[in-house]
Design a protein around this motif. Structure first.
Motif, PDB file in Angstrom:
ATOM      1  N   HIS A  36       9.042 -11.064   2.424  1.00  0.00           N
ATOM      2  CA  HIS A  36       8.640  -9.768   1.872  1.00  0.00           C
ATOM      3  C   HIS A  36       8.830  -9.726   0.365  1.00  0.00           C
ATOM      4  O   HIS A  36       9.590 -10.509  -0.200  1.00  0.00           O
ATOM      5  CB  HIS A  36       9.479  -8.643   2.490  1.00  0.00           C
ATOM      6  CG  HIS A  36       9.031  -8.250   3.856  1.00  0.00           C
ATOM      7  ND1 HIS A  36       9.433  -7.089   4.456  1.00  0.00           N
ATOM      8  CD2 HIS A  36       8.207  -8.857   4.751  1.00  0.00           C
ATOM      9  CE1 HIS A  36       8.888  -6.996   5.658  1.00  0.00           C
ATOM     10  NE2 HIS A  36       8.152  -8.060   5.862  1.00  0.00           N
ATOM     11  N   GLU A  37       8.163  -8.759  -0.229  1.00  0.00           N
ATOM     12  CA  GLU A  37       8.302  -8.484  -1.655  1.00  0.00           C
ATOM     13  C   GLU A  37       8.503  -6.988  -1.832  1.00  0.00           C
ATOM     14  O   GLU A  37       7.821  -6.184  -1.199  1.00  0.00           O
ATOM     15  CB  GLU A  37       7.030  -8.906  -2.392  1.00  0.00           C
ATOM     16  CG  GLU A  37       7.032  -8.526  -3.853  1.00  0.00           C
ATOM     17  CD  GLU A  37       5.712  -8.840  -4.539  1.00  0.00           C
ATOM     18  OE1 GLU A  37       5.767  -9.209  -5.726  1.00  0.00           O
ATOM     19  OE2 GLU A  37       4.657  -8.711  -3.912  1.00  0.00           O
ATOM     20  N   MET A  38       9.464  -6.643  -2.658  1.00  0.00           N
ATOM     21  CA  MET A  38       9.638  -5.244  -3.059  1.00  0.00           C
ATOM     22  C   MET A  38       8.944  -5.114  -4.408  1.00  0.00           C
ATOM     23  O   MET A  38       9.167  -5.933  -5.302  1.00  0.00           O
ATOM     24  CB  MET A  38      11.116  -4.892  -3.215  1.00  0.00           C
ATOM     25  CG  MET A  38      11.930  -4.968  -1.950  1.00  0.00           C
ATOM     26  SD  MET A  38      11.628  -3.628  -0.796  1.00  0.00           S
ATOM     27  CE  MET A  38      12.357  -2.259  -1.648  1.00  0.00           C
ATOM     28  N   ARG A  74       7.850  -0.146  -2.883  1.00  0.00           N
ATOM     29  CA  ARG A  74       7.295  -0.452  -1.564  1.00  0.00           C
ATOM     30  C   ARG A  74       7.630  -1.891  -1.186  1.00  0.00           C
ATOM     31  O   ARG A  74       7.714  -2.760  -2.031  1.00  0.00           O
ATOM     32  CB  ARG A  74       5.783  -0.286  -1.559  1.00  0.00           C
ATOM     33  CG  ARG A  74       5.349   1.129  -1.858  1.00  0.00           C
ATOM     34  CD  ARG A  74       3.890   1.337  -1.463  1.00  0.00           C
ATOM     35  NE  ARG A  74       3.402   2.631  -1.892  1.00  0.00           N
ATOM     36  CZ  ARG A  74       3.544   3.764  -1.211  1.00  0.00           C
ATOM     37  NH1 ARG A  74       4.163   3.748  -0.059  1.00  0.00           N
ATOM     38  NH2 ARG A  74       3.070   4.892  -1.661  1.00  0.00           N
ATOM     39  N   MET A  75       7.770  -2.104   0.128  1.00  0.00           N
ATOM     40  CA  MET A  75       8.034  -3.434   0.645  1.00  0.00           C
ATOM     41  C   MET A  75       6.796  -3.874   1.414  1.00  0.00           C
ATOM     42  O   MET A  75       6.229  -3.104   2.181  1.00  0.00           O
ATOM     43  CB  MET A  75       9.246  -3.425   1.576  1.00  0.00           C
ATOM     44  CG  MET A  75       9.613  -4.768   2.106  1.00  0.00           C
ATOM     45  SD  MET A  75      11.194  -4.797   2.977  1.00  0.00           S
ATOM     46  CE  MET A  75      10.935  -3.599   4.260  1.00  0.00           C
ATOM     47  N   ARG A  76       6.378  -5.136   1.171  1.00  0.00           N
ATOM     48  CA  ARG A  76       5.215  -5.650   1.896  1.00  0.00           C
ATOM     49  C   ARG A  76       5.413  -7.125   2.213  1.00  0.00           C
ATOM     50  O   ARG A  76       6.121  -7.846   1.500  1.00  0.00           O
ATOM     51  CB  ARG A  76       3.938  -5.458   1.088  1.00  0.00           C
ATOM     52  CG  ARG A  76       3.869  -6.302  -0.161  1.00  0.00           C
ATOM     53  CD  ARG A  76       2.534  -6.105  -0.899  1.00  0.00           C
ATOM     54  NE  ARG A  76       2.531  -6.874  -2.123  1.00  0.00           N
ATOM     55  CZ  ARG A  76       2.039  -8.103  -2.242  1.00  0.00           C
ATOM     56  NH1 ARG A  76       1.505  -8.695  -1.208  1.00  0.00           N
ATOM     57  NH2 ARG A  76       2.079  -8.744  -3.396  1.00  0.00           N
ATOM     58  N   GLU A  77       4.769  -7.564   3.285  1.00  0.00           N
ATOM     59  CA  GLU A  77       4.815  -8.971   3.660  1.00  0.00           C
ATOM     60  C   GLU A  77       3.904  -9.780   2.735  1.00  0.00           C
ATOM     61  O   GLU A  77       2.819  -9.326   2.361  1.00  0.00           O
ATOM     62  CB  GLU A  77       4.343  -9.155   5.101  1.00  0.00           C
ATOM     63  CG  GLU A  77       4.361 -10.599   5.545  1.00  0.00           C
ATOM     64  CD  GLU A  77       3.797 -10.809   6.938  1.00  0.00           C
ATOM     65  OE1 GLU A  77       3.904 -11.950   7.421  1.00  0.00           O
ATOM     66  OE2 GLU A  77       3.257  -9.869   7.538  1.00  0.00           O
ATOM     67  N   SER A  98       1.563 -12.272   2.995  1.00  0.00           N
ATOM     68  CA  SER A  98       0.796 -12.903   4.067  1.00  0.00           C
ATOM     69  C   SER A  98       0.331 -14.312   3.722  1.00  0.00           C
ATOM     70  O   SER A  98       0.074 -15.115   4.614  1.00  0.00           O
ATOM     71  CB  SER A  98      -0.392 -12.030   4.453  1.00  0.00           C
ATOM     72  OG  SER A  98      -1.204 -11.803   3.313  1.00  0.00           O
ATOM     73  N   MET A 143      12.851 -11.170   5.498  1.00  0.00           N
ATOM     74  CA  MET A 143      13.150  -9.998   6.322  1.00  0.00           C
ATOM     75  C   MET A 143      13.331 -10.455   7.760  1.00  0.00           C
ATOM     76  O   MET A 143      12.437 -11.070   8.344  1.00  0.00           O
ATOM     77  CB  MET A 143      11.995  -8.995   6.215  1.00  0.00           C
ATOM     78  CG  MET A 143      12.318  -7.627   6.701  1.00  0.00           C
ATOM     79  SD  MET A 143      13.444  -6.813   5.561  1.00  0.00           S
ATOM     80  CE  MET A 143      14.146  -5.620   6.666  1.00  0.00           C
ATOM     81  N   GLY A 187      18.221  -8.532   5.623  1.00  0.00           N
ATOM     82  CA  GLY A 187      17.543  -9.444   4.706  1.00  0.00           C
ATOM     83  C   GLY A 187      18.345 -10.705   4.469  1.00  0.00           C
ATOM     84  O   GLY A 187      19.571 -10.702   4.557  1.00  0.00           O
ATOM     85  N   GLN A 215       9.798 -12.537   8.361  1.00  0.00           N
ATOM     86  CA  GLN A 215       8.707 -12.557   7.390  1.00  0.00           C
ATOM     87  C   GLN A 215       9.266 -12.671   5.980  1.00  0.00           C
ATOM     88  O   GLN A 215      10.407 -12.305   5.724  1.00  0.00           O
ATOM     89  CB  GLN A 215       7.882 -11.260   7.472  1.00  0.00           C
ATOM     90  CG  GLN A 215       7.240 -11.021   8.806  1.00  0.00           C
ATOM     91  CD  GLN A 215       6.584  -9.653   8.906  1.00  0.00           C
ATOM     92  OE1 GLN A 215       6.894  -8.724   8.162  1.00  0.00           O
ATOM     93  NE2 GLN A 215       5.666  -9.516   9.846  1.00  0.00           N
ATOM     94  N   TYR A 223      11.748 -10.496  -3.930  1.00  0.00           N
ATOM     95  CA  TYR A 223      11.377 -11.329  -2.786  1.00  0.00           C
ATOM     96  C   TYR A 223      12.585 -11.480  -1.883  1.00  0.00           C
ATOM     97  O   TYR A 223      13.713 -11.585  -2.356  1.00  0.00           O
ATOM     98  CB  TYR A 223      10.952 -12.728  -3.237  1.00  0.00           C
ATOM     99  CG  TYR A 223       9.711 -12.784  -4.079  1.00  0.00           C
ATOM    100  CD1 TYR A 223       8.502 -12.275  -3.627  1.00  0.00           C
ATOM    101  CD2 TYR A 223       9.739 -13.380  -5.337  1.00  0.00           C
ATOM    102  CE1 TYR A 223       7.359 -12.346  -4.404  1.00  0.00           C
ATOM    103  CE2 TYR A 223       8.595 -13.456  -6.120  1.00  0.00           C
ATOM    104  CZ  TYR A 223       7.412 -12.944  -5.650  1.00  0.00           C
ATOM    105  OH  TYR A 223       6.296 -13.022  -6.423  1.00  0.00           O
TER     106      TYR A 223
END
Length: 165
Positions: A70-72, A80-83, A85, A106, A43, A68, A103
């Motif tokens: 990402h946000e945790m 959870r970690m997600r992009e 978009s 990644m 990261g 990308q 934030y």
């Protein structure tokens, strides 16, 4: 005639350059977490403060195949970690912290090990409310795996903005 052509080209180029907005985002304390051999992701973290409402819409780095934002976040008692978009909003005048557990950028499919002390280039593509895009080149220093987050008094990161044509 040749002199007139050169003068005209210089005037047109200077006019276009003057109209190009600079990246109006300040970067503080950009860093990347160092990796161990064979590790394929890490990261990048920093604090971003935009002078006008801006959004980070794209990120890249030559050290990674995929980069990308990402946000945790907690989802039913599970982190959870997600992009992101649609990008990362940077409200005018409000610092946005990219940090472990929140934030972050990644860096995946790493092309090699990131060692403590390495300087990692990260390019942020910024978009203003008017849809105009610019790039911001950030140099992030790699820190050891067990390094703690820096203090708020840390020196600003090196960053250079340029207009993307």
């Amino acid at each position: 005639m040749k002199q007139l052509l050169i003068s005209t080209l210089l005037a047109v180029t200077a006019g276009a350059w003057a109209q190009a907005p600079a990246a109006h985002v300040d970067v503080k304390d950009a860093w990347v977490r160092a990796t161990v051999a064979q590790q394929k992701a890490t990261g990048a973290f920093m604090q971003l403060t935009a002078r006008t409402d801006t959004r980070v819409v794209e990120v890249s780095s030559p050290i990674a195949g995929v980069v990308q934002i990402h946000e945790m976040a907690m989802d039913k008692d599970v982190m959870r970690m997600r992009e992101l978009s649609t990008g990362l909003p940077l409200p005018a005048g409000k610092p946005v912290e990219l940090k472990p557990g929140g934030y972050h950028v990644m860096l995946m499919d790493l092309k090699g090990q990131v060692k403590a002390g390495d300087v990692v280039p990260v390019t942020l593509v910024l978009e203003g409310k008017d849809g105009q895009r610019s790039t911001l080149e950030v140099k992030a220093t790699a820190r050891a795996l067990n390094a703690k987050a820096p203090s708020a008094a840390a020196a600003p990161a090196e960053a250079h903005g340029k207009h993307k044509h």
